[in-house]
Design a protein around this motif. Structure first.
Motif, short mmCIF file in Angstrom:
data_model
loop_
_atom_site.label_atom_id
_atom_site.label_comp_id
_atom_site.label_asym_id
_atom_site.label_seq_id
_atom_site.Cartn_x
_atom_site.Cartn_y
_atom_site.Cartn_z
N GLU A 24 0.72 -1.22 0.02
CA GLU A 24 -0.06 -0.14 0.07
C GLU A 24 0.87 1.29 -0.07
O GLU A 24 0.25 2.33 0.04
CB GLU A 24 -0.90 0.11 1.36
CG GLU A 24 -2.15 -1.11 1.14
CD GLU A 24 -3.24 -0.73 -0.04
OE1 GLU A 24 -3.45 0.57 -0.26
OE2 GLU A 24 -3.46 -1.52 -0.70
N GLY A 25 2.28 1.24 -0.14
CA GLY A 25 3.08 2.25 -0.13
C GLY A 25 3.54 2.82 0.81
O GLY A 25 4.37 3.81 1.14
N PHE A 26 3.42 2.01 2.11
CA PHE A 26 3.79 2.52 3.33
C PHE A 26 5.45 2.05 3.55
O PHE A 26 5.93 1.29 3.19
CB PHE A 26 3.33 1.97 4.61
CG PHE A 26 1.84 2.39 4.88
CD1 PHE A 26 1.40 3.59 5.86
CD2 PHE A 26 0.80 1.88 4.13
CE1 PHE A 26 0.44 4.00 5.89
CE2 PHE A 26 -0.47 2.48 4.34
CZ PHE A 26 -0.87 3.30 5.14
N GLN A 27 6.23 2.94 4.34
CA GLN A 27 7.48 2.68 4.85
C GLN A 27 7.39 1.80 6.10
O GLN A 27 6.83 2.41 6.85
CB GLN A 27 8.11 3.80 4.94
CG GLN A 27 9.94 3.40 5.35
CD GLN A 27 10.69 4.54 5.66
OE1 GLN A 27 10.35 5.83 5.43
NE2 GLN A 27 11.96 4.34 6.10
N VAL A 28 7.90 0.49 6.21
CA VAL A 28 7.54 -0.26 7.24
C VAL A 28 8.61 -0.80 8.29
O VAL A 28 9.65 -0.91 7.44
CB VAL A 28 6.93 -1.51 6.61
CG1 VAL A 28 6.58 -2.37 8.06
CG2 VAL A 28 5.57 -1.35 5.83
N LEU A 29 8.57 -0.43 9.51
CA LEU A 29 9.55 -0.89 10.28
C LEU A 29 9.13 -1.84 11.03
O LEU A 29 7.76 -1.94 11.27
CB LEU A 29 9.87 0.36 11.45
CG LEU A 29 10.48 1.62 10.57
CD1 LEU A 29 10.57 2.67 11.83
CD2 LEU A 29 11.70 1.54 9.90
#
Length: 118
Positions: A24-29
């Motif tokens: 969905e285009g999120f930057q994920v940590l």
């Protein structure tokens, strides 16, 4: 960039949520316990933290309390198997923006995160 932090000690949940949010285009940590989560929060403050409660080292309640004391702008979503009313109330008292119980709908979680960010 919408950065989110997913904190859970269950690898399957981490993998599926990481995939979902990256798609969905999120930057994920990713953090596997509360201690790792606190370190990541200080390094690169996310917009939303999806947080399990029962974890090794530092539990989700402590992470939430730290966030609400030091990073009030960060939205906190508890995603947990703890579904008793007293657990929900404790989560809300600590300042959680949302309290979801497992099992959960990934579509609902995604929509809730988008709503919190916008």
């Amino acid at each position: 960039m919408n950065r989110i932090l997913i904190v859970d000690d269950e690898p399957n949940i981490l993998l599926s949520l990481e995939f979902l949010f990256k798609k969905e285009g999120f930057q994920v940590l990713i953090a596997r316990d509360g201690e790792e989560a606190l370190d990541l929060i200080e390094q690169s403050t996310p917009k939303v933290v999806i947080l399990d409660i029962m974890m090794p080292k530092v539990d989700g309640y402590e992470v939430c309390a730290h966030l609400k004391k030091n990073h009030q702008e960060v939205k906190v979503i508890f995603l947990t198997a703890k579904s008793k009313q007293q657990d929900v109330e404790k989560g809300k008292e600590l300042g959680a923006d949302l309290y979801l119980t497992k099992p959960f709908s990934t579509k609902n979680l995604l929509n809730q995160v988008k709503a919190l960010i916008n």
